[in-house]
Design a protein around this motif. Structure first.
Motif, PDB file in Angstrom:
ATOM      1  N   CYS A   9      44.282  39.758  37.653  1.00  0.00           N
ATOM      2  CA  CYS A   9      42.980  39.416  38.641  1.00  0.00           C
ATOM      3  C   CYS A   9      41.640  39.605  37.807  1.00  0.00           C
ATOM      4  O   CYS A   9      40.579  38.911  38.377  1.00  0.00           O
ATOM      5  CB  CYS A   9      42.930  40.347  39.709  1.00  0.00           C
ATOM      6  N   LYS A  13      39.674  36.512  40.698  1.00  0.00           N
ATOM      7  CA  LYS A  13      39.580  36.911  42.037  1.00  0.00           C
ATOM      8  C   LYS A  13      39.673  35.783  42.738  1.00  0.00           C
ATOM      9  O   LYS A  13      38.672  35.186  43.416  1.00  0.00           O
ATOM     10  CB  LYS A  13      38.011  37.225  42.173  1.00  0.00           C
ATOM     11  N   CYS A  50      49.116  36.062  45.834  1.00  0.00           N
ATOM     12  CA  CYS A  50      48.327  36.022  44.770  1.00  0.00           C
ATOM     13  C   CYS A  50      48.915  35.084  43.779  1.00  0.00           C
ATOM     14  O   CYS A  50      49.852  35.117  43.198  1.00  0.00           O
ATOM     15  CB  CYS A  50      48.557  37.497  44.126  1.00  0.00           C
TER      16      CYS A  50
END
Length: 108
Positions: A9, A13, A50
């Motif tokens: 990440c 983001k 994600c």
């Protein structure tokens, strides 16, 4: 137990996880997102959305990223448990582990 956001990440983001989180426990730091360990209800809604596969159940974090559990805890040392990320917006700091990393863009 809780979910943890790890190194993939950093400097990405994507924020798809924020939209899926029913309890608003994913906070935005300067370089990555963090899951508040006391506010997470372990629903798992964030994990499948994600795009960089940075979210793991605490017991399933890859060995190389185990230190990100502590990074997710340390991030909240200064702000405590605000009870929801949306009212805070971008928090102008990161856990020391993340702040010390070189730029990660293009490496994911």
């Amino acid at each position: 137990m809780t979910y943890v956001i790890a190194e993939p990440c950093v400097d990405v983001k994507d924020k798809a996880c924020i939209e899926e989180c029913p309890v608003d426990c994913i906070y935005e730091g300067e370089r990555m997102l963090y899951i508040h360990p006391d506010e997470c209800v372990d629903c798992g809604a964030c994990e499948p959305v994600c795009p960089v596969e940075a979210i793991f159940y605490e017991d399933d974090v890859k060995e190389e990223w185990r230190e990100y559990y502590n990074a997710n805890v340390v991030f909240f040392d200064e702000i405590g448990s605000p009870g929801g990320a949306s009212k805070l917006g971008l928090i102008k700091h990161d856990a020391p582990l993340v702040a010390a990393l070189p730029p990660q863009e293009g490496e994911h």
